[in-house]
Design a protein around this motif. Structure first.
Motif, PDB file in Angstrom:
ATOM      1  N   GLN A  35       6.967   7.239   3.322  1.00 40.66           N
ATOM      2  CA  GLN A  35       5.943   7.793   2.431  1.00 40.66           C
ATOM      3  C   GLN A  35       5.883   9.310   2.564  1.00 40.66           C
ATOM      4  N   GLY A  88      -2.430   1.167  -8.878  1.00 42.87           N
ATOM      5  CA  GLY A  88      -2.544   2.603  -8.648  1.00 42.87           C
ATOM      6  C   GLY A  88      -2.802   3.392  -9.914  1.00 42.87           C
ATOM      7  N   ARG A 104       8.727  10.777   0.694  1.00 42.79           N
ATOM      8  CA  ARG A 104       8.502  10.609  -0.741  1.00 42.79           C
ATOM      9  C   ARG A 104       7.553  11.707  -1.244  1.00 42.79           C
ATOM     10  N   GLY A 127       7.593  -7.725   2.697  1.00 42.32           N
ATOM     11  CA  GLY A 127       7.321  -8.051   1.307  1.00 42.32           C
ATOM     12  C   GLY A 127       8.438  -8.857   0.667  1.00 42.32           C
ATOM     13  N   TRP A 173      -1.122  -1.357   2.571  1.00 42.31           N
ATOM     14  CA  TRP A 173      -1.423  -0.849   3.906  1.00 42.31           C
ATOM     15  C   TRP A 173      -2.481   0.237   3.932  1.00 42.31           C
ATOM     16  N   GLU A 222       2.440   8.797  -9.715  1.00 47.08           N
ATOM     17  CA  GLU A 222       1.553   8.657  -8.559  1.00 47.08           C
ATOM     18  C   GLU A 222       2.296   9.171  -7.315  1.00 47.08           C
ATOM     19  N   LYS A 256      -0.884 -12.373   2.342  1.00 49.26           N
ATOM     20  CA  LYS A 256       0.255 -11.656   2.943  1.00 49.26           C
ATOM     21  C   LYS A 256      -0.132 -10.183   2.991  1.00 49.26           C
ATOM     22  N   GLU A 266       3.271  -5.059   6.008  1.00 47.63           N
ATOM     23  CA  GLU A 266       3.734  -5.030   7.400  1.00 47.63           C
ATOM     24  C   GLU A 266       3.470  -3.674   8.049  1.00 47.63           C
ATOM     25  N   GLU A 267       3.277  -2.618   7.246  1.00 52.79           N
ATOM     26  CA  GLU A 267       3.034  -1.294   7.835  1.00 52.79           C
ATOM     27  C   GLU A 267       1.691  -1.214   8.557  1.00 52.79           C
ATOM     28  N   ILE A 272      -1.631  -7.675  -0.251  1.00 54.22           N
ATOM     29  CA  ILE A 272      -2.382  -6.412  -0.176  1.00 54.22           C
ATOM     30  C   ILE A 272      -1.533  -5.308   0.465  1.00 54.22           C
ATOM     31  N   SER A 287       2.463  -1.285  -5.578  1.00 57.52           N
ATOM     32  CA  SER A 287       3.205  -0.410  -6.488  1.00 57.52           C
ATOM     33  C   SER A 287       3.484  -1.107  -7.827  1.00 57.52           C
ATOM     34  N   GLY A 321       6.314 -11.998   1.225  1.00 59.69           N
ATOM     35  CA  GLY A 321       5.630 -11.653  -0.024  1.00 59.69           C
ATOM     36  C   GLY A 321       6.281 -12.326  -1.217  1.00 59.69           C
TER      37      GLY A 321
END
Ligand code: NAP
Ligand code: MG
Length: 478
Positions: free
Chosen positions: A327, A249, A330, A205, A148, A380, A172, A175-176, A146, A226, A209
């Motif tokens: 993020q 997404g 980005r 991940g 964050w 996105e 899992k 981690e953020e 999953i 993503s 992950g």
């Protein structure tokens, strides 16, 4: 428990002996650490889940499973304020959003707990002397990865239907942000789930992950995140000939026709992109407005956008910081590129004064007249950036709405009943709202995408189909 993993019903240190810092996005400061789980921990978790599935958990009745799950719902509700405070600090989201998330997290356990003994099979008419039954068996051991953006909600969304079907699970989280996941896992432990039914391995991940996604011991995997990582998950699943559900997404449109109820639409259109600072898979990140009312509607929308306020999670304003510096950079990259190319900015919200310097803030931006082929209209952004696109008529609206690589959700705003249904039917996506927008809300509502938004369905009773496998039993009794 933050620095430990939950495996086989107990908290234990990770094989690596290492931890990962957890920062608050509002100020960028470390305030906790989590365990760095790796492949060895995933092995232990999958083995524990297998033992549980083949042992006591596999023998529980649907009623017993449901009762345990309902207790988790009650526990989450009892600890809702504590969990909301933790979620807000961990993700940076405004407290009111975190509080709403806890109601939803509890609801997942209530909904699927109550549903566990109500999903049943069929008897098929066949040859004379035969009875044919169609049963829904659990998959077995299910893996769950999953993101964050809504950790507590995602915990419920992915685990509750899997548990209701009788699977044993390995999760899992990202981690953020995963502190509420760990806290809710403690609550799961308290209600008395047998060891190994729920295992939680925190970590990166690329380590924990990837180890989970490629593990030969799992029977199914559910992933939200993503498209790039979704491809890796699907490839790993293909290696083992197993199914997966991917929620990756979107670029969901809000279509505003000239006869739309503007006053109802405006706050919803704004909320659909600023909720969770735009970091929502079903964010309404494009607003398509009929040319005849474009200037009028956009004027009203810009006014609202400019009034939005951005602050720390505990200031509890319209918008919090983004999850991380990565993020934020980005999102700002998308904004700066569009500005440079001359896409007009119709409104920009303000950051509250004196915000902590280390926080990851990005002001909501409304872009106008975005060409449907522009990156802003197709990719996105996962931030509070709304792209407005004018359209001429219904056919044009449908073409633009469907013209992205994604297909998750859509909103249609019109008073014309026949148009509502026509356009809803024409949408190439998994969920359509008419004169409203749930931003993915509604535990009862099947949810998921097509195209680059992924495949398979979560939420509603549909999710229980994903986490079970059909078995046909043919009996010749003469
Ligand atoms: P991401 O990398 O896809 O992360 C989602 C989950 O996958 C996290 O638990 C992540 O772990 C894990 N993961 C990462 N690499 C993996 C691998 N190689 N194998 C298995 N699992 C792996 O997403 P992100 O980097 O956090 O965000 C990037 C973009 O993804 C966003 O800007 C947004 O566009 C999109 N996104 C969409 C959603 C959604 O709800 N659909 C949610 C989040 C992000 P770690 O994070 O611990 O490394
Ligand atoms: Mg990441």
């Amino acid at each position: 428990m933050n620095e430990q993993l939950y495996i086989d019903g107990a908290w234990r240190k990770p094989v690596s002996g290492q931890t990962i810092p957890v920062v608050c996005p509002s100020d960028g400061k470390e305030f906790a650490r989590i365990a760095r789980g790796t492949a060895g921990d995933v092995d232990a978790a999958v083995a524990a889940a297998r033992r549980a599935y083949e042992g006591p958990w596999g023998k529980t009745t649907a009623l017993e499973r449901g009762r345990l799950m309902m207790k988790v719902g009650v526990k989450i509700a009892e600890h809702a304020e504590e969990l909301a405070q933790l979620e807000a600090r961990d993700t940076g989201k405004p407290l009111k959003q975190a509080r709403a998330d806890m109601v939803a997290a509890a609801r997942y356990f209530e909904f699927y707990g109550a549903a566990s003994d109500k999903v049943h099979g069929e008897v098929i008419p066949f040859l004379a002397g035969y009875t044919v039954m169609v049963k829904h068996d659990p998959r077995g051991v299910t893996g769950h990865i999953i993101p964050w953006n809504y950790p507590a909600q995602m915990f419920g969304r992915t685990l509750a239907p899997a548990l209701a079907c009788g699977n044993a699970t390995v999760l899992k989280p990202a981690e953020e942000a995963c502190l509420t996941v760990l806290r809710i896992t403690e609550l799961v432990h308290e209600v008395g789930f047998p060891p190994g039914v729920v295992n939680v391995v925190t970590g990166y991940g690329e380590e924990a992950g990837a180890a989970l996604a490629s593990h030969p011991g799992i029977d199914f995997i559910a992933f939200t995140g993503s498209p790039g990582v979704g491809t890796l998950i699907q490839k790993a699943s293909a290696e083992h000939h197993r199914a997966c559900v991917l929620e990756l997404g979107g670029k969901s449109p809000q279509i505003v026709f000239e006869d739309a109820p503007f006053e109802t639409a405006l706050p919803v259109v704004v909320n659909a992109i600023v909720q969770n600072a735009g970091q929502t898979c079903s964010a309404g990140s494009r607003v398509l407005v009929q040319r005849s009312v474009y200037d009028r509607f956009m004027g009203m929308l810009a006014e609202r956008f400019a009034r939005l306020r951005v602050g720390t999670h505990d200031m509890d304003l319209d918008c919090g910081p983004l999850i991380s510096a990565v993020q934020r950079d980005r999102v700002q990259g998308f904004v700066q590129a569009a500005r440079k190319e001359g896409v007009p900015v119709l409104a920009e919200a303000q950051l509250a004064p004196n915000l902590p310097a280390g926080g990851y803030y990005a002001a909501p931006v409304l872009f106008g007249n975005v060409p449907p082929t522009h990156t802003l209209a197709r990719e996105e952004v996962f931030g509070p950036v709304l792209s407005a696109i004018p359209f001429e008529d219904e056919a044009d609206a449908v073409r633009i709405a469907n013209g992205t690589p994604f297909g998750l959700a859509a909103g249609i705003w019109t008073r014309d009943g026949t148009r509502q249904l026509r356009v809803a039917n024409a949408m190439r996506c998994g969920q359509v709202f008419v004169n409203g927008y749930g931003a993915g809300g509604g535990i009862e509502l099947p949810f998921g995408g097509i195209k680059r938004s992924g495949h398979g369905r979560e939420k509603g009773l549909e999710a229980m189909r994903e986490f079970s496998v059909v078995k046909t039993i043919v009996i010749n009794h003469g």
